[in-house]
Every structure is written in C-alpha cells, then in structure tokens.
Motif scaffolding. Structure first.
Motif, PDB file in Angstrom:
ATOM      1  N   ASP A  99      49.731  38.441  31.011  1.00 21.18           N
ATOM      2  CA  ASP A  99      48.461  38.891  30.336  1.00 21.18           C
ATOM      3  C   ASP A  99      48.019  40.275  31.022  1.00 21.18           C
ATOM      4  N   GLN A 100      48.502  40.624  31.992  1.00 27.36           N
ATOM      5  CA  GLN A 100      48.413  41.922  32.915  1.00 27.36           C
ATOM      6  C   GLN A 100      49.889  42.677  32.416  1.00 27.36           C
ATOM      7  N   GLU A 203      49.381  41.884  22.560  1.00 20.23           N
ATOM      8  CA  GLU A 203      49.003  40.267  22.426  1.00 20.23           C
ATOM      9  C   GLU A 203      50.451  39.913  21.697  1.00 20.23           C
ATOM     10  N   VAL A 206      52.769  39.005  24.560  1.00 17.47           N
ATOM     11  CA  VAL A 206      52.432  37.626  25.261  1.00 17.47           C
ATOM     12  C   VAL A 206      52.775  36.464  24.277  1.00 17.47           C
TER      13      VAL A 206
END
Length: 214
Positions: A99-100, A203, A206
């Motif tokens: 998520d980073q 997103e 991810v």
C-alpha cells in the motif's frame, strides 16, 4: 616584457570560450527552441525558420548544425526519448508494504516520466513523425526496447503479480493509463481529477497484486 605578454595571453585563453563549447551552446539553443515550439505550437509549426527565430540564430547557423529538418527531428527524437530509458528514480523498494509501494511508483512514474513536459513534447513529435517512415520506425524500435525494460522492472517491483492470471495485462493497463493521462495534459485538466486518477491507478495495482488465481 615577454613575460607580461605571455601572462596576458594566458589570461585571455582562460576567459575565452573554447570553440567546442560555443558549438554545443548553439546546438542546445536550437534544440531547446525546437522542443518549445513542438510543445507549444505542434509539429507543423516547428519549421526550420520558426526554430531559427526562436533560437535567435540565422538560418545559415541552424543548417550548419542540422542540415535538414529531418536531421533535426531525429536529434529531437533522441532528446525526448532519453528520459524513458533512464528509470532509476521511478522504482520503489520491492520490500516496502504494497500500500506504500504502489502509490510511490505511480507518483514517481508521473513525476519523472509521463507527467514531465518533454513527454508531452514527445507526443507531438511522434504524431508528426508518422509521415517520416524511417524516423517513425526508429521511434517504434526504441519504444519496444523501453517497454521491455518497463515491464521487466514492473514485475520485479511487484512480484505479487505472479499470482495474477494476466500479469502482462495488468502491466499493459497501468502503462496505457499513464500514457493516456500524459496525452490529456495537452488539454486543460482539472488538478483534482488528475490526482484522483493517479490514486485510482495505485489502487488498481494493489488490487491486482492481491488477486489470487483460482
């Protein structure tokens, strides 16, 4: 007396701009002027006469450095494509949490490559060069080479994609989205909309990395 003349000559030599530096400075002026015209007015407006005026050099001086428009455009192709091959600042550490890592990649790719002014210039140049088969073929070959590097590094940065049934498709969507966003920069784009689209792209990465093949 001889010593004084010698010292004076040495001092003049130190302040005199070497011929090679003057030549390179003129070439840079011409290249920057051509890139500015391509970015601001498009391929058709970037004539040798217009470039010479923007660079504040004579036509004779321009043609001394670039004997024809095609020769100059070939140099500009190399100029705008060089950053595409220099991806050192784009790729985050694969050890970072996903998520980073994903938003960091998207932001860096936009900042260093796809959102950079020369990338918009590249589009104008690429579309214009479509009518010059030999030059367009060179662009296409370089694009294929750069894309191979992008894809290889993308999968190294996001090894989780090995579990996705279509990892190549994910990479294609990501890079197509970044290119499309770059083309939109030729027009007036709402800043919040651009930020939102880049966040959605992160997103998407991810989500694709979290996908498990069935």
């Amino acid at each position: 007396m001889t010593s004084r003349r010698s010292t004076t000559s040495q001092d003049e030599a130190r302040v005199r701009t070497p011929q090679s530096e003057r030549v390179e400075a003129t070439r840079r002026k011409i290249i920057e002027a051509a890139l500015t015209l391509l970015r601001e007015e498009g391929f058709k407006s970037a004539t040798l006469q217009a470039i010479a005026r923007r660079a504040e050099v004579s036509m004779g001086a321009l043609q001394h450095h670039f004997e024809s428009r095609d020769v100059l455009m070939e140099r500009l192709v190399a100029e705008v494509m060089a950053p595409l091959g220099d991806q050192g600042g784009v790729w985050p550490d694969p050890a970072l949490p996903l998520d980073q890592r994903a938003p960091q990649f998207v932001q860096r790719a936009w900042q260093h490559i796809f959102g950079a002014p020369n990338y918009q210039t590249a589009w104008s140049l690429f579309f214009g060069c479509k009518a010059i088969p030999s030059l367009f073929a060179r662009i296409e070959n370089y694009r294929e080479e750069v894309d191979r590097g992008f894809y290889t590094q993308f999968f190294a940065t996001f090894p989780e994609l090995k579990s996705h049934p279509h990892p190549q498709g994910v990479a294609s969507v990501v890079f197509s989205s970044l290119r499309g966003a770059a083309v939109q920069e030729l027009f007036t784009v709402d800043a919040a909309e651009k930020v939102g689209s880049l966040e959605v792209l992160a997103e998407l990465i991810v989500g694709a990395c979290a996908h498990r093949a069935h």
